[in-house]
Design an enzyme around this catalytic site. Structure first.
Site, PDB file in Angstrom:
ATOM      1  N   GLY A 133      34.889  42.737  42.335  1.00 32.68           N
ATOM      2  CA  GLY A 133      34.028  41.678  41.335  1.00 32.68           C
ATOM      3  C   GLY A 133      33.505  42.399  40.098  1.00 32.68           C
ATOM      4  O   GLY A 133      32.318  41.841  39.847  1.00 32.68           O
TER       5      GLY A 133
ATOM      6  N   GLN B 181      27.130  43.012  44.667  1.00 33.23           N
ATOM      7  CA  GLN B 181      27.958  41.897  44.754  1.00 33.23           C
ATOM      8  C   GLN B 181      27.705  41.288  46.142  1.00 33.23           C
ATOM      9  O   GLN B 181      26.522  40.930  46.497  1.00 33.23           O
ATOM     10  CB  GLN B 181      29.500  42.543  44.925  1.00 33.23           C
ATOM     11  CG  GLN B 181      30.201  41.951  43.837  1.00 33.23           C
ATOM     12  CD  GLN B 181      30.494  40.416  43.580  1.00 33.23           C
ATOM     13  OE1 GLN B 181      30.279  39.615  44.643  1.00 33.23           O
ATOM     14  NE2 GLN B 181      31.044  39.863  42.597  1.00 33.23           N
TER      15      GLN B 181
ATOM     16  N   GLN C  44      39.747  31.996  40.983  1.00 32.34           N
ATOM     17  CA  GLN C  44      38.857  33.258  41.375  1.00 32.34           C
ATOM     18  C   GLN C  44      38.972  34.199  40.430  1.00 32.34           C
ATOM     19  O   GLN C  44      38.679  35.247  40.907  1.00 32.34           O
ATOM     20  CB  GLN C  44      39.371  33.564  42.817  1.00 32.34           C
ATOM     21  CG  GLN C  44      38.759  32.464  43.986  1.00 32.34           C
ATOM     22  CD  GLN C  44      38.779  33.389  45.224  1.00 32.34           C
ATOM     23  OE1 GLN C  44      39.253  34.293  45.391  1.00 32.34           O
ATOM     24  NE2 GLN C  44      38.176  32.616  46.112  1.00 32.34           N
ATOM     25  N   THR C  45      38.893  33.997  39.196  1.00 30.75           N
ATOM     26  CA  THR C  45      38.654  35.052  38.185  1.00 30.75           C
ATOM     27  C   THR C  45      37.117  35.803  38.395  1.00 30.75           C
ATOM     28  O   THR C  45      36.363  34.943  39.018  1.00 30.75           O
ATOM     29  CB  THR C  45      38.915  34.834  36.670  1.00 30.75           C
ATOM     30  OG1 THR C  45      37.890  33.730  36.578  1.00 30.75           O
ATOM     31  CG2 THR C  45      40.293  34.477  36.338  1.00 30.75           C
TER      32      THR C  45
ATOM     33  N   TYR D 175      35.426  38.953  33.110  1.00 28.42           N
ATOM     34  CA  TYR D 175      36.382  37.916  32.488  1.00 28.42           C
ATOM     35  C   TYR D 175      36.849  38.610  30.984  1.00 28.42           C
ATOM     36  O   TYR D 175      35.850  38.918  30.490  1.00 28.42           O
ATOM     37  CB  TYR D 175      35.496  36.529  32.212  1.00 28.42           C
ATOM     38  CG  TYR D 175      36.497  35.457  32.089  1.00 28.42           C
ATOM     39  CD1 TYR D 175      37.020  34.658  33.152  1.00 28.42           C
ATOM     40  CD2 TYR D 175      36.701  35.105  30.754  1.00 28.42           C
ATOM     41  CE1 TYR D 175      37.740  33.597  32.974  1.00 28.42           C
ATOM     42  CE2 TYR D 175      37.659  33.836  30.323  1.00 28.42           C
ATOM     43  CZ  TYR D 175      37.872  33.305  31.444  1.00 28.42           C
ATOM     44  OH  TYR D 175      38.910  32.142  31.436  1.00 28.42           O
TER      45      TYR D 175
ATOM     46  N   CYS E 226      38.602  36.790  61.610  1.00 30.02           N
ATOM     47  CA  CYS E 226      38.850  35.574  62.147  1.00 30.02           C
ATOM     48  C   CYS E 226      37.399  34.752  62.223  1.00 30.02           C
ATOM     49  O   CYS E 226      36.292  35.326  62.021  1.00 30.02           O
ATOM     50  CB  CYS E 226      39.494  35.370  63.410  1.00 30.02           C
ATOM     51  SG  CYS E 226      38.220  36.142  64.859  1.00 30.02           S
TER      52      CYS E 226
END
Length: 555
Positions: free
Chosen positions: A49, A127, A260-261, A270, A407
């Site tokens: 991230g 993050q 999802q950049t 970015y 899951c």
């Protein structure tokens, strides 16, 4: 001593390096976050991230490791934005570690002030699962991504993406799950990333089928696969702010478009249009203000192209990286005509207390994950989402770092699964304990108005009491470590969120922790949505016996 140039890898096997398995679980998960198979830039302590770290600096990392090894079974280590600051006496059912990352007072909760503190060495961006030591590589978000595309397919395309083209951006970190999630739903995906090495990594770990730097070649592969009804994922090296407008210009038929950049961080996450990675790095260092301006301008171009594709018939949705906000601020007036993924596809699951349940084999032995896979199928044969997911995912991708699984389980199922895992450890059917955690994309642990709490029924999108209550409740319930962060997923000023991890070591102590945490943690999510007026959540609360004083009085 491990240095920045050496490889970090979590210990394997059943031999303790700490004074107990609660501490050992934290140590191994911290190290696993920085395993080169897992982390994006382990030499910089960056897990994913953009700048999401596991520790503030190398001095802090070494101190954390040292303290975890010395930490007693009635002590708690406090971590302030990646730096160990104190150890206090507590009790044997208290968390062994409590972490807080990137939290700033509201008026100062912005990227400029964060970067000022970061430069001074006073703060770290955590993050979500980077700073809470439970990142498990791209698999960590895979089922959530799979579930999002499955829900989209159910709503718009009769239950399958077969013959459909999905266009998206960003395959680093969380975004890396997108190619496999789409193909597991039988679709074709064109996944664009400016960093070739990220796509190569997804191909190596079998998350993406192929890579190309040529748009014509990519589109030809997509069209052939779509025509034949074959699932296929193509990683295209390119910049979304350049590629998407070209798709619009050519009139390419796109069925689904998202992104999802790491747009949540305009400076570090970015890359502006027209820049190579090297050119971007040079400008970022030389003139951060100019870089951020160019970055957000490119986001406006990017989102305008998504809007053009939407007008041409594509299903467009925001995947929680805050690109709409930055694009709107840069002049894209209609950015919020693109809906967010949570209210569109995920919130009904949240209302039922369903969410991401992940576990890590601290032994490092894949056989332990194989046994727990079988356990999940034995316990929940009626859970169609789980059985479908296991059937599709097992053996389809390589583990990264310590073997792990994720899951989505419903309310009550998490505690049942956790207690059953603890029993397997107690009986020796697993070779070492299991760390049980979750993503921060969960029912009641996040306040994020452009993501998890977008368009809440009662307008309470920005109310942050809930994640604070979640962290406090998980602390009181006895999670092995508890974290509270600011900014994850969408950037500084836009979210507050909490995480927990609980270690199943086969003991009665662990059994008590698991029973409380894995009921109370998702239970608060049910309460949060019931309080907002969601009938499904209110029904779940009544059926599960969750007492809400304003909903009903005790008999």
């Amino acid at each position: 001593m491990i240095t920045a140039t050496e490889t970090i890898r979590a210990p394997r096997g059943s031999k303790l390096n700490c004074k107990g398995w609660q501490q050992e679980g934290a140590l191994r998960c911290l190290m696993n976050n920085l395993d080169p198979e897992v982390a994006e830039r382990p030499e910089d302590l960056v897990v994913y991230g953009g700048i999401g770290k596991a520790a503030r600096n190398w001095e802090s990392y070494h101190a954390i490791v040292r303290e975890l090894k010395a930490l007693g079974n009635e002590e708690t280590l406090l971590i302030q934005s990646g730096k160990p600051v104190a150890v206090f006496p507590t009790h044997d059912l208290a968390p062994r570690v409590i972490l807080a990352n990137s939290n700033l007072v509201g008026q100062w909760a912005n990227w400029d002030h964060f970067h000022e503190l970061d430069r001074k060495g006073l703060m770290m961006y955590g993050q979500m699962t980077a700073g809470s030591w439970i990142y498990i590589g791209t698999q960590g978000i895979l089922q959530g991504t799979f579930q999002t595309f499955a829900s989209l397919a159910d709503i718009h395309f009769g239950g399958s993406l077969k013959g459909r083209l999905v266009v998206t951006g960003g395959v680093g970190g969380m975004g890396g799950a997108q190619p496999l999630a789409v193909t597991l739903n039988e679709g074709v995906v064109l996944a664009i990333d400016v960093d070739r090495s990220r796509i190569e990594r997804r191909v190596e770990t079998r998350y993406c089928d192929t890579i190309t730097e040529n748009l014509d070649e990519a589109l030809a592969l997509c069209e052939a696969a779509r025509r034949d009804g074959r699932a296929l994922s193509i990683g295209l090296v390119g910049n979304c702010a350049e590629v998407l407008p070209e798709l619009v210009r050519r009139g390419v038929v796109v069925d689904v478009v998202t992104d999802q950049t790491s747009a949540h961080d305009p400076l570090n996450g970015y890359v502006p249009a027209g820049f190579t990675l090297a050119q971007a790095a040079e400008l970022r260092q030389r003139d951060p203000g100019a870089y951020t301006k160019l970055s957000t301008e490119s986001m406006a171009v990017h989102v305008n192209a998504m809007l053009d594709l939407q007008k041409a018939g594509a299903i467009a949705f925001d995947y929680g990286n805050n690109i709409r906000r930055f694009a709107a601020d840069a002049g894209c007036a209609d950015a919020f005509n693109i809906p967010g993924f949570v209210p569109e596809y995920i919130r009904p699951l949240f209302c039922e207390g369903a969410g991401p349940f992940r576990w890590v084999a601290l032994s490092g032995d894949p056989a332990d994950i194989a046994r727990t896979d079988e356990l999940a199928l034995e316990l929940f044969p009626q859970n169609e989402i789980l059985t479908r997911w296991m059937r599709l995912a097992r053996g389809r991708f390589a583990f990264q770092g310590l073997p792990a699984r994720i899951c989505w389980l419903g309310y009550g199922e998490r505690a049942q699964m956790g207690e059953a895992i603890n029993e397997l450890v107690r009986k020796g059917e697993l070779s070492a304990p299991i760390a049980i955690g979750r993503d921060h994309l969960d029912t009641g642990s996040v306040a994020s108005p452009y993501r998890e709490t977008e368009r809440m029924l009662d307008g309470s999108d920005a109310v942050a009491d809930w994640p604070i209550l979640n962290a406090l409740l998980n602390t009181a319930s006895g999670a092995s470590w508890v974290s509270f962060h600011h900014g994850g997923g969408v950037g500084m000023g836009y979210s507050l969120h909490a995480g927990q991890v609980t270690v199943a070591d086969g003991s009665e102590n662990a059994q008590k922790r698991i029973r409380r945490v894995l009921n109370n943690d998702p239970g608060l999510g049910v309460v949060r949505h019931a309080d907002a007026g969601y009938a499904m959540a209110q029904k779940t609360a009544r059926e599960q016996g969750i007492h809400m004083p304003m909903l009903e009085s005790r008999e």
